[in-house]
Design an enzyme around this catalytic site. Sequence first.
Site, short mmCIF file in Angstrom:
data_model
loop_
_atom_site.label_atom_id
_atom_site.label_comp_id
_atom_site.label_asym_id
_atom_site.label_seq_id
_atom_site.Cartn_x
_atom_site.Cartn_y
_atom_site.Cartn_z
CE LYS A 70 -4.42 -0.34 2.09
NZ LYS A 70 -5.31 -0.45 3.22
CG ASP A 106 -8.73 1.64 3.36
OD1 ASP A 106 -9.60 0.87 2.94
OD2 ASP A 106 -7.53 1.29 3.48
P1 NAP Z 1 -1.00 -1.93 10.86
O1 NAP Z 1 -0.61 -0.94 9.83
O2 NAP Z 1 -0.13 -3.11 11.11
O3 NAP Z 1 -1.19 -1.13 12.25
C1 NAP Z 1 -1.62 -1.77 13.42
C2 NAP Z 1 -1.53 -0.81 14.60
O4 NAP Z 1 -2.02 -1.54 15.74
C3 NAP Z 1 -0.11 -0.37 14.94
O5 NAP Z 1 -0.16 0.96 15.43
C4 NAP Z 1 0.27 -1.34 16.06
O6 NAP Z 1 1.22 -0.84 16.94
C5 NAP Z 1 -1.04 -1.47 16.78
N1 NAP Z 1 -1.09 -2.68 17.59
C6 NAP Z 1 -0.89 -3.95 17.16
N2 NAP Z 1 -1.03 -4.80 18.21
C7 NAP Z 1 -1.30 -4.03 19.30
C8 NAP Z 1 -1.53 -4.32 20.68
N3 NAP Z 1 -1.50 -5.59 21.14
N4 NAP Z 1 -1.78 -3.30 21.51
C9 NAP Z 1 -1.82 -2.03 21.05
N5 NAP Z 1 -1.59 -1.69 19.77
C10 NAP Z 1 -1.34 -2.69 18.91
O7 NAP Z 1 -2.44 -2.54 10.55
P2 NAP Z 1 -3.67 -1.84 9.80
O8 NAP Z 1 -3.54 -2.06 8.33
O9 NAP Z 1 -3.82 -0.46 10.31
O10 NAP Z 1 -4.90 -2.75 10.28
C11 NAP Z 1 -5.35 -2.75 11.62
C12 NAP Z 1 -6.62 -3.61 11.71
O11 NAP Z 1 -7.66 -3.00 10.95
C13 NAP Z 1 -6.45 -5.03 11.14
O12 NAP Z 1 -7.16 -5.92 11.95
C14 NAP Z 1 -7.11 -4.95 9.78
O13 NAP Z 1 -7.64 -6.20 9.36
C15 NAP Z 1 -8.22 -3.95 10.06
N6 NAP Z 1 -8.63 -3.22 8.86
C16 NAP Z 1 -9.96 -3.26 8.52
C17 NAP Z 1 -10.40 -2.56 7.43
C18 NAP Z 1 -11.86 -2.60 7.07
O14 NAP Z 1 -12.21 -2.29 5.91
N7 NAP Z 1 -12.72 -2.93 8.00
C19 NAP Z 1 -9.51 -1.81 6.64
C20 NAP Z 1 -8.17 -1.78 7.01
C21 NAP Z 1 -7.73 -2.50 8.13
P3 NAP Z 1 2.76 -1.33 16.86
O15 NAP Z 1 3.30 -0.67 15.63
O16 NAP Z 1 3.33 -0.86 18.13
O17 NAP Z 1 2.70 -2.83 16.71
#
Ligand code: NAP
Length: 276
Positions: A70, A106
Site C-alpha cells: 500500500k 479507506d
Molecule cells: P497496521 O498498519 O499493522 O497497524 C496496526 C496498529 O495496531 C499499529 O499501530 C500497532 O502498533 C497497533 N497494535 C498492534 N497490536 C497491538 C496491541 N497488542 N496493543 C496495542 N496496539 C497494537 O495494521 P492496519 O492495516 O492499520 O490494520 C489494523 C486492523 O484494521 C487489522 O485488523 C485490519 O484487518 C483492520 N482493517 C480493517 C479494514 C476494514 O475495511 N474494515 C480496513 C483496514 C484494516 P505497533 O506498531 O506498536 O505494533
Amino acid sequence: MVKLGLIGYPLQHSHSPQLHEAALQETGLAGAYRLYPVPALPEGEEQLAALLDQVRRDEIQGLNVTIPHKETVLARLDETTGAAAAIGAVNTIWAEEGRLHGDNTDAPGFLDDLRRFLGETAVPSPALILGAGGSARAVAYALAGEGGEVILASRRFAQADTLVAQLRDVVSGSLRAVPFTPEMLASLSDTIGLLVNATPVGMTPHEDVSPWPEGASLSPETAVYDLVYNPPTTRLMEQARAAGCRASNGLGMLAAQAALAFTRWTGYEVDFHQFI
Ligand code: NAP
C-alpha cells in the site's frame, strides 16, 4: 471483459473477489476479479512492475492494493489523489491515457459506513483512535478532515506523534497523540464521542482479547467502531454493548471502500453492503 484484481501478500483470506464478482454480476458486466499474490519488495519487484504495466496498457482495468504494497506502490504511480498522498497509502489503481493513478478509498469508505451505522451525517467528536498504523492514518484523515477532534493512542508513542505531525497541515480538525496505556484510555473514557479500534487486537484466533482495558468504563454516549470484522462481534463490541454503547464491526467499511473502487473502475454505483 473487465479485468480487476488485488495485489498483496498473503491473500488467502481476502473477501474482495467475492464482493467484486457479486458486483460484476449485478451490473451485468463480463469480467473477473483475480488475486495476485506479490511478495514484499525486493522479492516481488518484477511481478509488481509487470502488473502495473498491464494496468498502464489497459490489459487490467483496476487493481486493489493491500499489505505489504500500500505504501511502496505510491512512488510508482504517475498521479495520486489528495487523500492517497496525505494518508501515504494507495488501495485503488487504474490508468487514464497510459498514466497510472492511485486513490485511497479507506478514508471515504470508513466515513460512509460510520454515517450508515450512526444514522446521521455529523461525525462524533472527540474521537479516540486506537493504533497508528495504515488504517489509523486513513481514519484519522477522514475524521479530522470533517473538522473533528482526533486523539491517537499508540503503544509506540512516536508513531502516533509522527502521524499527527504529518496530517496536521492537511486537515481542518485537530489531532493529538497520547500513549496507549490503560490509565490514559480510562482517563479519556468519559469525554469521547467515538472510539475506533484500528489495531488488529481481537481478530480471530485471538477473539477473547480487546484493545480496551477490561474493567475500564465507557460512557453509553460513546459510539464504538471496530475495524476488525472477524469475528463479527468482537470482544470490544461486547464491552461496548454491556456499557450501553452502540457498536459496529468493520465489515461495512470493507464493503464501502470496495464499492468506491468499483465505481472508479467501471462507472457503476453498486451498494456493496448487500453482499456482506
Ligand atoms: P497496521 O498498519 O499493522 O497497524 C496496526 C496498529 O495496531 C499499529 O499501530 C500497532 O502498533 C497497533 N497494535 C498492534 N497490536 C497491538 C496491541 N497488542 N496493543 C496495542 N496496539 C497494537 O495494521 P492496519 O492495516 O492499520 O490494520 C489494523 C486492523 O484494521 C487489522 O485488523 C485490519 O484487518 C483492520 N482493517 C480493517 C479494514 C476494514 O475495511 N474494515 C480496513 C483496514 C484494516 P505497533 O506498531 O506498536 O505494533
